[in-house]
Scaffold this active site. Structure first.
Site, PDB file in Angstrom:
ATOM      1  N   GLU A  49     -17.551  27.062  -2.058  1.00 32.24           N
ATOM      2  CA  GLU A  49     -17.244  25.775  -1.539  1.00 32.24           C
ATOM      3  C   GLU A  49     -17.789  25.622  -0.119  1.00 32.24           C
ATOM      4  OE1 GLU A  49     -17.025  22.999  -2.727  1.00 32.24           O
ATOM      5  OE2 GLU A  49     -16.217  21.721  -0.880  1.00 32.24           O
ATOM      6  N   LYS A  86     -23.258  10.151  -4.372  1.00 26.14           N
ATOM      7  CA  LYS A  86     -21.693  10.483  -4.393  1.00 26.14           C
ATOM      8  C   LYS A  86     -20.983  10.557  -5.744  1.00 26.14           C
ATOM      9  CE  LYS A  86     -17.349  11.094  -2.689  1.00 26.14           C
ATOM     10  NZ  LYS A  86     -17.263  12.369  -2.217  1.00 26.14           N
ATOM     11  N   ASN A 134       0.930  -1.021  -0.004  1.00 23.55           N
ATOM     12  CA  ASN A 134      -0.199   0.122   0.127  1.00 23.55           C
ATOM     13  C   ASN A 134       0.807   1.188  -0.032  1.00 23.55           C
ATOM     14  OD1 ASN A 134      -2.083   1.542  -0.078  1.00 23.55           O
ATOM     15  ND2 ASN A 134      -2.721   1.162   2.149  1.00 23.55           N
ATOM     16  N   GLY A 135       0.654   2.124  -0.920  1.00 18.98           N
ATOM     17  CA  GLY A 135       1.757   3.257  -0.940  1.00 18.98           C
ATOM     18  C   GLY A 135       2.185   3.633  -2.189  1.00 18.98           C
TER      19      GLY A 135
HETATM   20  C1  AGP Z   1     -19.452  17.909  -3.485  1.00 18.19           C
HETATM   21  O1  AGP Z   1     -19.451  17.704  -2.071  1.00 18.19           O
HETATM   22  C2  AGP Z   1     -20.499  17.280  -4.015  1.00 18.19           C
HETATM   23  N1  AGP Z   1     -20.934  15.915  -3.565  1.00 18.19           N
HETATM   24  C3  AGP Z   1     -20.809  17.390  -5.503  1.00 18.19           C
HETATM   25  O2  AGP Z   1     -20.978  18.439  -5.964  1.00 18.19           O
HETATM   26  C4  AGP Z   1     -19.691  16.718  -6.484  1.00 18.19           C
HETATM   27  O3  AGP Z   1     -18.427  17.538  -6.403  1.00 18.19           O
HETATM   28  C5  AGP Z   1     -19.968  16.741  -7.963  1.00 18.19           C
HETATM   29  O4  AGP Z   1     -20.974  15.881  -7.938  1.00 18.19           O
HETATM   30  C6  AGP Z   1     -18.883  16.352  -8.847  1.00 18.19           C
HETATM   31  O5  AGP Z   1     -18.308  15.231  -8.511  1.00 18.19           O
HETATM   32  P1  AGP Z   1     -17.077  14.565  -9.096  1.00 18.19           P
HETATM   33  O6  AGP Z   1     -16.144  15.353  -8.647  1.00 18.19           O
HETATM   34  O7  AGP Z   1     -17.030  12.992  -8.733  1.00 18.19           O
HETATM   35  O8  AGP Z   1     -17.201  14.764 -10.789  1.00 18.19           O
END
Ligand code: AGP
Length: 611
Positions: free
Chosen positions: A482, A606, A100-101
């Site tokens: 942000e 995500k 790992n690394g």
């Molecule tokens: C960030 O906190 C959010 N979950 C969302 O804006 C995210 O940054 C955006 O969907 C882009 O995702 P990505 O960097 O995987 O392309």
């Protein structure tokens, strides 16, 4: 971060290792493998995809009895695509090894070993360590001497586990910059990259330190450092398995916020040569030749990654002198784009799977050079771009992006310096100054992370507000955006980021005692005084103000606020990276106080793989 498990004992090593790897699955990985010593021979099995694929392959194999010693690995690809050949363990002669690394000098080592007749099968840096260890053992060195010698030749970060078929009773271990723990059992010992992997067998652990080498058998653990035997204090872990997956933190988001100093170090590793004031990015060699003819750069991204691009615009325009446009990927896709061979399009994405960003990149493909900055090796956006520069933030589990954002900013700073060198727009002395500051960033981040308790106190004063305004100027404006996004996406409180200088053109009408204002106040002149004036404007209208700043106590005389969070000063260019950390923490603590699901906020994914 890869998952690592080793076992030496009297029970079935295979099932214990697989069980340990399963407890590390949350970390994210793209392939897995295991090597066990059965009847004096090393039996290695690897598979791409999830552990279920590895278990399928294992179920088809005839076993020569049970094995009481072995090592296993789940791989998060950094060098080399996620394929079976690149999966760990890597076996060379009598050795099987997992890692790992990042081995920075693996290419010259590989050339040296190929000169000795070693045949390499993978694209990984890790296979070099396996061949080097095997070569040293074949030269007659004792196992631990060979491990010590191998590590002395390797530059970079590593957690190595290796087994040697000529010494079937021991697992060899080496640790440098990447975590390794040893779980002490009764007539058995486990080795792992993280506590959850051993918890079902023991709560007694030893935490290895940088430079530690260990030889682990069923009944003994020998540890040395600097050639001398050392002992590591045995700790008893009281965590439940879920808490253990979060490294003892309450949420993945908080763990990932506190991961930032380490992962920035990983993202910088091997990429800076202070000696000749240069940035080493061999993955961008194709760009070096085109850099002087570039007329403009267009950066496309979504969400947090889009904020990183806004900050990266400052780096690239100031250092490399190339005009930069930053566009929402979802907007860029559907407008006339005017991309030509002198336009570099950069797509920034943590996941590399965001459909809007992928679509934007597709619009640019074939028209001019394209570059992806991504955290996931082999992701769709990486396969679509002509060039790829990886961040090494490791798997980011929490939906709210924190460490990925910080490593994106670091990557963009390195890219800006790389372009400046290629275009001759910065002297070596100027580049050296900036690089010196960049190398201070991990330590400055570690220092900044200590404000967490201060931020938690401030959050208690404000968590019931229903609206927030985040204000910043210049380099701090993207950070205001942000900070507002972090707060709104995990606490569901409305928050808006705005240029502090624009506030008087409308938003100031919103200001009263019910509208907390978070002012990001950078000491860099002349914007420091301008932002201070904006602060006084909102205070005069009754706003309760939180100030996040890199300014000194002296600079802040007479500044009365409801919350003052100070971060260390490294350089004007890098302050936004540090100033952003308290905003991540503010969002986190406000969300916890509001009882929302911090790691999995409502309505969010995500990776947004839909339009
Ligand atoms: C960030 O906190 C959010 N979950 C969302 O804006 C995210 O940054 C955006 O969907 C882009 O995702 P990505 O960097 O995987 O392309």
């Amino acid at each position: 971060m890869c998952g690592i498990v080793g076992y030496a004992g009297n029970r079935d090593a295979l099932s214990i290792i697989i069980g340990g790897l399963e407890s590390l699955e949350y970390r994210g990985y793209d392939s897995a493998g295991v090597s066990v010593l059965e009847a004096g021979a090393i039996e290695t099995t690897r598979a791409t995809g999830k552990l279920s694929e590895l278990k399928k392959v294992l179920s088809t194999k005839k076993r020569n009895g049970t094995a009481s010693l072995g090592i296993g690995h789940t791989r998060w690809a950094t060098h080399g695509r996620p394929t079976e050949t690149n999966a760990h363990p890597h076996t060379a002669g009598r050795v099987s090894l997992i890692h790992n690394g990042i081995i920075e000098n693996y290419l010259p080592l590989r050339a040296m070993l190929e000169g000795k007749g070693c045949v390499f099968l993978s694209e990984t840096d890790t296979e070099v360590a396996a061949h080097l260890l095997n070569t040293l053992l074949a030269e007659g060195l004792e196992p631990l001497d060979a491990m010590r010698e191998m590590c002395s030749k390797v530059k970079g970060s590593y957690a190595f586990l290796a087994i040697d078929s000529n010494n079937p009773d021991r697992v060899l271990v080496a640790k440098n910059s990447t975590p390794i723990i040893i779980g002490r059992g009764d007539e058995e010992n486990l080795i792992a990259s993280d506590i959850p992997a051993v918890l079902q067998h023991t709560r007694r652990i030893l935490v290895l330190e940088d430079g530690d080498l260990a030889e682990v058998t069923a009944s003994s653990v020998y540890i040395e450092n600097g050639g001398k035997q050392v002992s590591r204090t045995e700790e008893t872990i009281s965590w439940d398995p879920i808490t253990a997956q979060k490294g003892g933190f309450k949420h993945f988001m908080l763990k990932e916020i506190h991961d930032q100093a380490r992962v920035v170090g990983d993202t910088l590793r091997g990429r800076i040569s202070e000696h000749d004031a240069s940035v080493k990015l061999p993955e961008l060699d194709a760009l070096r030749g085109k850099a002087s003819s570039l007329k403009r750069i267009v950066m496309v991204a979504c969400g947090t990654a889009w904020h990183a691009c806004l900050e990266g615009k400052f780096f690239i325009e100031e250092f490399a002198g190339i005009p930069c446009e930053v566009d929402y990927a979802s907007e860029f896709r559907y407008r006339s784009r005017l991309i030509d061979s002198d336009t570099l399009v950069i797509a920034v994405s943590q996941s590399g799977e965001t459909l809007d960003t992928l679509g934007a990149l597709e619009c640019a493909a074939g028209k001019g050079p394209t570059l992806a900055i991504c955290n996931v090796v082999g992701a769709s956006i990486c396969r679509k771009a002509e060039m790829v520069m990886y961040t090494h933030a490791g798997p980011e589990i929490s939906v709210a992006s924190t460490k990925a954002f910080t490593t994106q900013l670091v990557a963009l700073q390195l890219l800006a310096l790389f372009l400046a060198e290629a275009r001759g727009t910065m002297s070596a002395a100027a580049r050296r100054n900036v690089l010196h500051a960049v190398l201070e960033l991990p330590a400055a981040l570690s220092q900044t992370l200590k404000v967490d308790s201060e931020v938690a106190v401030v959050a208690k004063k404000f968590f019931q507000a229903r609206d927030f305004l985040f204000l910043g100027r210049g380099r701090c404006y993207p950070i205001a955006l942000e900070g507002a996004l972090k707060l709104k996406e995990i606490s569901y409180i409305h928050a808006e980021g705005y240029p502090a200088g624009e506030m008087k053109h409308g938003p100031i009408a919103l200001i009263d005692e019910n509208m907390p204002v978070v002012m990001i106040l950078q000491r860099e002149k002349p914007l420091f005084e301008k932002t201070l004036s904006n602060l006084k404007e909102v205070e005069a209208r009754g706003a309760r103000v939180i100030v996040v700043t890199d300014a000194s106590e002296e600079d802040l005389k007479g500044v009365a606020t409801q919350g003052l969070i100070r971060v260390p000063f490294v350089s004007s260019e890098l302050s936004p990276i540090l100033l952003n950390v308290p905003l991540q923490m503010l969002a986190y603590h406000v969300a916890v106080l509001n009882g929302t699901d911090v790691d999995l906020p409502r309505n969010l994914a995500k990776s947004v793989t839909v339009e």
